[in-house]
Design an enzyme around this catalytic site. Structure first.
Site, PDB file in Angstrom:
ATOM      1  N   SER A 154      50.118  41.664  45.801  1.00  0.00           N
ATOM      2  CA  SER A 154      49.417  40.621  45.042  1.00  0.00           C
ATOM      3  C   SER A 154      49.107  41.030  43.612  1.00  0.00           C
ATOM      4  CB  SER A 154      48.116  40.227  45.751  1.00  0.00           C
ATOM      5  OG  SER A 154      47.138  41.232  45.592  1.00  0.00           O
ATOM      6  N   LYS A 192      41.623  43.649  43.146  1.00  0.00           N
ATOM      7  CA  LYS A 192      41.850  42.387  42.454  1.00  0.00           C
ATOM      8  C   LYS A 192      41.238  42.439  41.051  1.00  0.00           C
ATOM      9  CE  LYS A 192      43.888  39.888  45.677  1.00  0.00           C
ATOM     10  NZ  LYS A 192      44.199  41.056  46.515  1.00  0.00           N
TER      11      LYS A 192
END
Length: 233
Positions: A154, A192
């Site tokens: 991701s 993230k």
């Protein structure tokens, strides 16, 4: 290395089994740990089983057996393994005593503390698996540093690939746009980009295949900032 929620659940199960002879129900576990749903308990149980602390027995109700306990709960320490509780609010600290120089004065050996999810969040933090030599200039600012292996894709648009090792400086605060290790609801850890929007926290992927996840600020605790990356070819 156990998260605080994992340790809390293990202690709760242990005490109930000592008192009643049977483990608590999932509803009782959920209430004791103040979780919103039983899915969080399932994830914690799976993490404890994977780390060898409990065993689930097939075809039996409430079939949980405690295999071992960490030293903090009265168990015998396992050779080479000392569980570490992630509190989520640890302030910046001096460089750790266990960060030992390697053969060159310009490198430091850091512990690789397990895997961090760069994708769908997983139970990511585990015991030290090995060490990695890190250039001294990669160690940014004050505070303890550690390394994590990346699992998932991701963050590929930020240059972070599956299998990379990221170097993290422990801190509980972050600025908008920082790439952080975030602990979500005390039991999921993920890598993230951190974006604060008022009282909400957005954990943003660097891959259009993944949606940005939005949480209340009390659901996310910053565990550290990305300060470097190591890739093996």
């Amino acid at each position: 290395m156990l998260t605080k929620k994992q340790l809390d659940l293990l202690e709760f199960i242990h005490k109930r089994m000592q008192r009643d002879g049977v483990p608590p129900s999932f509803d009782e576990m959920k209430e004791a740990l103040d979780l919103r749903s039983k899915s969080g308990i399932h994830r914690l149980i799976t993490a404890l089983e994977e780390r060898g602390f409990i065993r689930r027995l097939a075809h039996r109700a409430r079939a949980i057996e405690i295999v071992k306990l960490p030293a903090s709960l009265g168990g015998e320490p396992t050779a080479g393994f000392s569980p570490r509780v992630i509190e989520g609010d640890k302030p910046d600290a001096p460089m750790p005593a266990n960060a030992q120089p390697v053969s060159t004065a310009f490198a430091t050996e850091l512990p690789v503390m397990g895997r961090i999810a760069a994708g769908v969040p997983i139970e990511a933090i585990s015991q030290k698996s090995h060490s990695v030599a890190v250039p001294g200039q990669m160690l940014s600012g004050t505070g303890e540093h550690y390394a994590l292996e990346v699992k998932g894709d991701s963050m590929v648009d930020a240059g972070i690939n599956d299998g990379d090792v990221v170097v993290i400086r422990e801190t509980s605060v972050a600025d908008n746009g920082d790439i952080v290790v975030a602990l979500v609801e005390d039991h999921e850890a993920t890598l993230k980009r951190y974006i604060r929007k008022g009282s909400a926290i957005a954990l943003e992927a660097a891959n259009p295949a993944y949606e940005t996840r939005i949480f209340n600020e009390d659901q996310v605790k910053v565990q550290g900032k990305l300060v470097g990356l190591i890739r093996t070819y």
